[in-house]
Design a protein around this motif. Structure first.
Motif, PDB file in Angstrom:
ATOM      1  N   UNK B  28       0.848  -1.199   0.000  1.00 16.16           N
ATOM      2  CA  UNK B  28       0.000   0.000   0.000  1.00 16.16           C
ATOM      3  C   UNK B  28       0.877   1.240   0.000  1.00 16.16           C
ATOM      4  N   UNK B  29       1.645   1.418  -1.075  1.00 12.77           N
ATOM      5  CA  UNK B  29       2.446   2.634  -1.175  1.00 12.77           C
ATOM      6  C   UNK B  29       1.510   3.832  -1.316  1.00 12.77           C
ATOM      7  N   UNK B  30       2.032   4.989  -0.957  1.00 14.73           N
ATOM      8  CA  UNK B  30       1.193   6.191  -0.950  1.00 14.73           C
ATOM      9  C   UNK B  30       1.230   6.887  -2.300  1.00 14.73           C
ATOM     10  N   UNK B  31       0.204   7.678  -2.554  1.00 19.08           N
ATOM     11  CA  UNK B  31       0.096   8.400  -3.825  1.00 19.08           C
ATOM     12  C   UNK B  31       1.277   9.355  -4.005  1.00 19.08           C
ATOM     13  N   UNK B  32       1.894   9.362  -5.186  1.00 21.29           N
ATOM     14  CA  UNK B  32       2.962  10.350  -5.411  1.00 21.29           C
ATOM     15  C   UNK B  32       2.433  11.783  -5.464  1.00 21.29           C
ATOM     16  N   UNK B  33       1.128  11.952  -5.747  1.00 15.82           N
ATOM     17  CA  UNK B  33       0.564  13.306  -5.791  1.00 15.82           C
ATOM     18  C   UNK B  33      -0.137  13.670  -4.482  1.00 15.82           C
ATOM     19  N   UNK B  34      -0.016  12.809  -3.478  1.00 13.02           N
ATOM     20  CA  UNK B  34      -0.769  13.026  -2.245  1.00 13.02           C
ATOM     21  C   UNK B  34      -0.382  14.305  -1.517  1.00 13.02           C
ATOM     22  N   UNK B  35       0.925  14.541  -1.417  1.00 15.89           N
ATOM     23  CA  UNK B  35       1.356  15.730  -0.681  1.00 15.89           C
ATOM     24  C   UNK B  35       0.874  17.004  -1.364  1.00 15.89           C
ATOM     25  N   UNK B  36       1.008  17.063  -2.686  1.00 17.97           N
ATOM     26  CA  UNK B  36       0.538  18.257  -3.403  1.00 17.97           C
ATOM     27  C   UNK B  36      -0.971  18.444  -3.234  1.00 17.97           C
ATOM     28  N   UNK B  37      -1.688  17.334  -3.150  1.00 15.20           N
ATOM     29  CA  UNK B  37      -3.142  17.447  -3.025  1.00 15.20           C
ATOM     30  C   UNK B  37      -3.576  17.889  -1.625  1.00 15.20           C
ATOM     31  N   UNK B  38      -2.771  17.623  -0.583  1.00 19.70           N
ATOM     32  CA  UNK B  38      -3.177  18.091   0.751  1.00 19.70           C
ATOM     33  C   UNK B  38      -2.636  19.484   1.081  1.00 19.70           C
ATOM     34  N   UNK B  39      -1.713  19.972   0.280  1.00 16.26           N
ATOM     35  CA  UNK B  39      -1.215  21.323   0.547  1.00 16.26           C
ATOM     36  C   UNK B  39      -1.928  22.373  -0.312  1.00 16.26           C
ATOM     37  N   UNK B  40      -2.727  21.908  -1.257  1.00 13.44           N
ATOM     38  CA  UNK B  40      -3.413  22.844  -2.142  1.00 13.44           C
ATOM     39  C   UNK B  40      -2.594  23.239  -3.358  1.00 13.44           C
ATOM     40  N   UNK B  41      -1.421  22.627  -3.523  1.00 14.93           N
ATOM     41  CA  UNK B  41      -0.551  23.021  -4.636  1.00 14.93           C
ATOM     42  C   UNK B  41      -0.826  22.245  -5.915  1.00 14.93           C
ATOM     43  N   UNK B  42      -1.539  21.139  -5.821  1.00  8.92           N
ATOM     44  CA  UNK B  42      -1.787  20.318  -7.012  1.00  8.92           C
ATOM     45  C   UNK B  42      -2.635  21.127  -7.995  1.00  8.92           C
ATOM     46  N   UNK B  43      -2.171  21.233  -9.233  1.00 13.82           N
ATOM     47  CA  UNK B  43      -2.826  22.122 -10.205  1.00 13.82           C
ATOM     48  C   UNK B  43      -3.922  21.392 -10.971  1.00 13.82           C
ATOM     49  N   UNK B  44      -5.153  21.589 -10.546  1.00 12.01           N
ATOM     50  CA  UNK B  44      -6.302  21.075 -11.294  1.00 12.01           C
ATOM     51  C   UNK B  44      -6.545  21.975 -12.504  1.00 12.01           C
ATOM     52  N   UNK B  45      -7.324  21.446 -13.430  1.00 15.01           N
ATOM     53  CA  UNK B  45      -7.561  22.197 -14.666  1.00 15.01           C
ATOM     54  C   UNK B  45      -8.163  23.569 -14.380  1.00 15.01           C
ATOM     55  N   UNK B  46      -8.994  23.661 -13.346  1.00 18.63           N
ATOM     56  CA  UNK B  46      -9.630  24.949 -13.062  1.00 18.63           C
ATOM     57  C   UNK B  46      -8.697  25.911 -12.328  1.00 18.63           C
ATOM     58  N   UNK B  47      -7.519  25.432 -11.941  1.00 22.06           N
ATOM     59  CA  UNK B  47      -6.561  26.296 -11.235  1.00 22.06           C
ATOM     60  C   UNK B  47      -5.587  26.983 -12.188  1.00 22.06           C
ATOM     61  N   UNK B  48      -5.605  26.619 -13.447  1.00 20.13           N
ATOM     62  CA  UNK B  48      -4.576  27.099 -14.370  1.00 20.13           C
ATOM     63  C   UNK B  48      -4.715  28.593 -14.611  1.00 20.13           C
ATOM     64  N   UNK B  49      -3.602  29.204 -14.862  1.00 22.62           N
ATOM     65  CA  UNK B  49      -3.573  30.648 -15.043  1.00 22.62           C
ATOM     66  C   UNK B  49      -2.505  30.958 -16.067  1.00 22.62           C
ATOM     67  N   UNK B  50      -2.767  31.922 -16.915  1.00 21.16           N
ATOM     68  CA  UNK B  50      -1.779  32.347 -17.899  1.00 21.16           C
ATOM     69  C   UNK B  50      -1.876  33.857 -18.035  1.00 21.16           C
ATOM     70  N   UNK B  51      -0.725  34.480 -18.144  1.00 15.13           N
ATOM     71  CA  UNK B  51      -0.715  35.921 -18.353  1.00 15.13           C
ATOM     72  C   UNK B  51      -1.556  36.247 -19.587  1.00 15.13           C
ATOM     73  N   UNK B  52      -2.331  37.294 -19.510  1.00 13.72           N
ATOM     74  CA  UNK B  52      -3.147  37.740 -20.645  1.00 13.72           C
ATOM     75  C   UNK B  52      -4.271  36.792 -21.007  1.00 13.72           C
ATOM     76  N   UNK B  53      -4.586  35.876 -20.116  1.00 15.40           N
ATOM     77  CA  UNK B  53      -5.615  34.914 -20.529  1.00 15.40           C
ATOM     78  C   UNK B  53      -7.002  35.542 -20.507  1.00 15.40           C
TER      79      UNK B  53
END
Lengths: 181, 799
Positions: B28-53
């Motif tokens: 039962x190894x842990x998710x490699x994206x688990x830490x990013x998902x509990x800190x709020x840093x994991x970039x979901x599609x709705x989190x994306x940002x681009x200059x001039x977007x």
């Protein structure tokens, strides 16, 4: 308009805010804090839960102007609030990873803020108390069992905010995270 | 659950053996994206940002069926902050797309066929500006008569929703408003009827369920200098999106570069395109990055749903309680566009009898075109609807025969070697009776579980909860059982393959593996499993998972419970190829130092090359040091399948079957019709649990979605107007933590010799039997027939 508030312990300012924007929008789109999530934007799912002057609220239901001069804690600030240095996880964050409470993770930030609030009030909650405290947070992936495990685990490890070194191995090294709380 | 971690050599696959490296498969190894998902840093599609977007917004039809007389965009376009407004007339190339049939307009082409169909697009510098501008687009609609069910869709003179069909199903369907029809015929039903001692017939109905993934449809399209576009997107299958988007943009596929961003759940609802092509069209038109994010209201219109179904079954059994025959007619409402309706029909037909042996079968399944919301993939995919009906029938037949429902199922349970109604022999373990035995043997939750030590009730444990509607009076307990069968992988002759690229190199004095696939991680944990496979096969501890994108070949869809099987299989085979090359490299560099290099079977374990006797020959890092990285790309396929015969449904249509059984314990406040599910126990065979923690999570999550369908989840579509009445989380209910009970899980691991590591796809089977088990328990508590899900309070009180 301009909105000033304290976010995760730091004074922050947002300019050119349209009056109809929510606190959630300002956090996500103007202050670079997208951790609070936008699953329903109607106060039903709890994925945008933040603490506003210490009280958990749905940031999507708070008008940006209502946050003027107030103190906001988001998922990004949980570890700092617990007195941990950058890069460390709070007990409840660590427990969510270890217990398998994270799948897609979209509900996770809101659940973490709600669970953190619960453990601050009650360091040893019963299962029924946990369910009641988290009943405003929808999760579509887990069926909540591992979320219950995580909150129990965080409580067993010292609950709300205490620094925790357990399981802080390099993830690529494959921590054996079987969490038997 | 087995604690063994023996990768097991599969001679049929011609592989050498993997190793027992820490963090490998079975742990039962842990998710490699688990830490990013509990800190709020994991970039979901709705989190994306681009200059001039810019922000994109969709104008959607308020009608279920209407002709568009005119569209006036002038006022919208003149709004300050608006950069583009697009309608059907602005499309540069292909105007339709679709997963199986290209029948879905990119933007409405003069007719709208369902409530919420996209009509126009706006790009503006603020999402509110885009919304307000969209409201200024003047569309003149002329409403048309709607077809909403089989009767209205096939009535004489019914409007044909897609005239002039040329798709592959058009020639064999009895009416142009039927997308696809699949019969399954086996044995001699008429003769079997004459011998039946007990016969039950029933009509059943399944409501329209929504996937309700929490991360809304989102993405960011960035125009590129070469005239192409880079799309960052939440999807289930990058390459299927690419295949559909590129023709719409009029670009070659290599000019549309796609990268998976964080995906907030999927459950089938991201198989079809939503805003992908729209965002790209706006980006290419404006020359600016365009972000689109649906809100929850729009999300209910932005993806297909689970097909609602009407099912008519007849079951006959002999005096000894053995099934003699089953007849069924399954009518699925596909809504306005085909989506994956043909494949859903194939599943419903071929799995219509359930995990039982039955020699005589006459089944017909079909999907309709109607003016209801389009329906397609959702976890369980055609098997869910059938399972609700056949399990209700099995309970009734047991009652008719005076048998215990579990015993009756046991007598008819299929096992390895059984033959499906399609004629396909089940050639791997099918422990249906054992799963029922196990789930029945689990300890029962205590009676009157709401009573506290102090004597008073804990309201939270009672139906109605803290609404304080009962303190136990009028509360009746019921227990129900169900079992189901789901196919794993894409069926009916589909070329279902995955691609994996694996690299092994020396970095910082250590051997490091890199895995690159286009697999969509939607929360299921595929990235965790890929790293585990690489550790097991290559004996390294450090594994990097590259972001999924279209720079590598297709990984197929994250659906049909297939990713661990197929992309996992591809990763395994790519690792095996890398391993052979590394061993060859080792022999070249160090072979003269020890005879075992030539004579022993060699393994990669804990960063070393060792003999099967455990003798260390070299450190992997020393073999790789100073060399080019060792890399292999593999395209891997499971066993081929074949289409079902169009008249008889006969054919080896499926790759693998998976089985789960549930026991539900409910308490019903019979006066108010309120249901509390007290416990939902599941037993499932997973072949081999590559990650036991993730397996349990899949089973509990799937069970909960089945519970939702049983007692609360339904998109309410007005039967007269075809309009959606509850597109919000206020009105469309999904289970909360208070609605969801304790869910003990018993995992069986009987290896499938045809599958990598013996594994069996996990994700869907628990979604099937959960629903009928809960409803069976409510039936036992109330004595009511309950032929429809979701069961609502008024169905229990008759009011």
């Amino acid at each position: 308009m301009r909105v000033n508030m304290t976010v995760n312990g730091r004074p922050r300012r947002a300019d050119d805010v349209w009056e109809g924007e929510s606190l959630l929008y300002v956090l996500r789109e103007r202050l670079g804090l997208p951790g609070s999530k936008n699953a329903c934007e109607q106060g039903e799912c709890g994925s945008c839960t933040v603490r506003l002057d210490g009280v958990p609220v749905c940031a999507c239901l708070v008008a940006a102007g209502q946050a003027e001069g107030r103190d906001v804690v988001t998922v990004e600030g949980l570890a700092t609030r617990a007195g941990l240095p950058d890069g460390k996880l709070s007990a409840v964050q660590r427990a969510f990873v270890d217990a398998g409470a994270v799948q897609c993770g979209f509900c996770t930030p809101g659940l973490l803020v709600a669970a953190d609030d619960l453990l601050a009030r009650d360091p040893d909650p019963s299962d029924a108390d946990i369910r009641e405290a988290l009943s405003g947070n929808l999760c579509r992936c887990t069926g909540y069992e591992k979320i219950l495990d995580a909150v129990r685990l965080a409580a067993a490890r010292g609950g709300g905010g205490a620094a925790d070194e357990a399981g802080a191995e390099d993830e690529a090294g494959g921590t054996d995270g079987r969490a038997e709380a | 659950m087995s604690e063994r971690n023996v990768p097991g050599r599969l001679a049929s696959e011609g592989l050498t053996q993997g190793s027992r490296t820490r963090g490998g498969i079975g742990e039962s190894t842990l998710r490699p994206d688990g830490t990013l998902k509990v800190t709020g840093e994991f970039a979901y599609a709705s989190d994306l940002w681009h200059e001039d977007m810019l922000w994109g917004h969709t104008l959607r039809s308020p009608h279920a069926h209407a002709r568009i007389r005119s569209v006036d965009v002038a006022e919208a376009l003149a709004t300050p902050g608006v950069y583009a407004v697009l309608t059907h007339d602005d499309l540069p190339a292909a105007t339709r797309y679709g997963l199986e049939i290209q029948d879905t307009p990119v933007l409405a082409d003069g007719v709208v066929r369902h409530h919420g169909e996209p009509v126009a697009l706006v790009a503006a510098d603020h999402p509110e500006t885009a919304r307000r501008a969209a409201a200024k687009i003047r569309v003149a609609y002329e409403e048309l008569p709607v077809v909403t069910d089989e009767t209205s869709a096939t009535a004489p003179g019914a409007p044909v929703l897609h005239p002039g069909r040329t798709d592959g199903h058009a020639a064999h369907v009895p009416h142009p408003n039927i997308v696809h029809r699949q019969p399954v015929r086996r044995g001699d039903v008429a003769a079997a009827k004459a011998r039946a001692a007990a016969v039950v017939t029933g009509e059943y109905e399944v409501g329209m369920q929504d996937q309700a993934f929490l991360g809304p449809e989102s993405g960011l399209a960035v125009p590129a200098e070469d005239g192409g576009v880079d799309l960052y997107i939440a999807t289930q299958w990058l390459h299927a999106d690419l295949r559909q988007i590129a023709p719409v943009l009029g670009l070659p596929e290599d000019k549309v570069r796609m990268t998976l961003s964080g995906v907030g759940g999927a459950f089938g609802g991201r198989e079809d395109l939503s805003m992908q092509a729209h965002a790209c069209l706006l980006a290419l038109r404006t020359g600016r990055p365009v972000k689109m994010v649906y809100d929850r209201f729009e999300s209910f219109f932005g993806h297909v749903h689970r097909h609602p179904a009407r099912l008519r079954y007849e079951h006959g059994a002999d005096r000894d309680g053995r099934l003699l025959y089953v007849t069924a007619r399954i009518v699925l409402d596909g809504g306005a566009y085909a989506s994956s309706s043909p494949a859903v029909v194939g599943n419903a037909a071929s799995l219509s009898v359930g995990p039982y042996e039955c020699p005589n079968v006459d089944v017909e399944a079909l999907a309709l075109y109607t003016n209801n919301p389009p329906c397609g993939a959702m976890r369980g995919f055609g098997a869910v609807q059938a399972c609700f009906a056949y399990e209700a029938q099995m309970d009734r037949l047991a009652t008719e025969l005076g048998l215990n429902p579990v015993e009756f199922r046991r007598r008819n349970a299929m096992s390895q070697g059984s033959v499906m109604p399609t004629g396909q022999a089940v050639d791997s373990p099918a422990p249906v009776a054992e799963l029922l035995r196990r789930v029945k043997a689990m300890p029962m939750p205590p009676e009157r579980q709401w009573e506290t030590a102090g004597g008073g009730p804990d309201l939270r444990a009672l139906p109605g909860g803290v609404a304080n509607t009962t303190h136990g009076e009028g509360v009746v307990r019921g227990v129900g059982y169900a079992v189901g069968i789901k196919n794993v992988g894409f069926s009916e002759g589909f070329d279902d393959y995955s691609t994996a690229r694996v690299r092994l190199e020396c970095a910082g004095g250590e051997a490091v593996a890199t895995v690159h696939t286009a697999m969509a991680e939607v929360g299921q944990g595929g990235v965790t499993v890929h790293a585990q496979i690489a550790r097991t096969e290559l004996g390294v501890s450090r594994v990097t998972i590259q972001p999924a994108d279209t720079r590598v070949g297709s990984a197929g869809s994250t659906s049909a419970s297939r990713q661990t099987y197929v992309t996992g299989g591809a990763v395994r085979h790519a690792c095996a190829t890398v391993r052979e090359r590394v061993l060859a490299l080792g022999r070249t560099k160090f072979g003269t130092y020890h005879p075992a290099w030539a004579t022993a079977e060699l393994l990669l374990e804990d960063g070393k090359i060792v003999t099967d006797g455990g003798e260390v020959l070299a450190a992997l890092a020393d073999v790789l040091e100073g060399e080019e990285p060792v890399e292999a790309e593999v395209e891997w396929r499971h066993r081929p399948t074949e289409p079902f015969d169009l008249r008889t449904g006969q054919g080896t249509g499926h790759v693998q079957y998976s089985f789960a059984a549930h026991r539900a314990v409910v308490e019903v406040d019979t006066e108010l019709g309120l249901v509390k599910v007290v416990e939902l126990a599941c037993a499932q065979d997973v072949g081999k649990a590559l990650n036991p923690l993730s397996v349990t999570g899949q089973i509990q999550g799937g069970s909960t979605q089945g519970l939702g369908l049983a007692v609360m989840e339904e998109i309410a579509v007005d039967p007269v107007t075809g309009k959606v009445r509850n597109p919000s989380f206020t009105d469309y209910l999904i289970p909360t933590i208070l609605d969801t009970p304790a869910m003990p899980v018993d995992v069986l691991e009987l290896a499938d010799p045809h599958a990598p590591y013996g594994l069996r796809g996990v994700g869907e089977a628990p979604t099937l039997s959960s629903t009928p088990a809960v409803v069976a328990a409510i039936r036992q508590a109330t004595g009511l027939a309950l032929r429809r899900v979701p069961v609502r309070p008024e169905h229990l009180t008759g009011t």
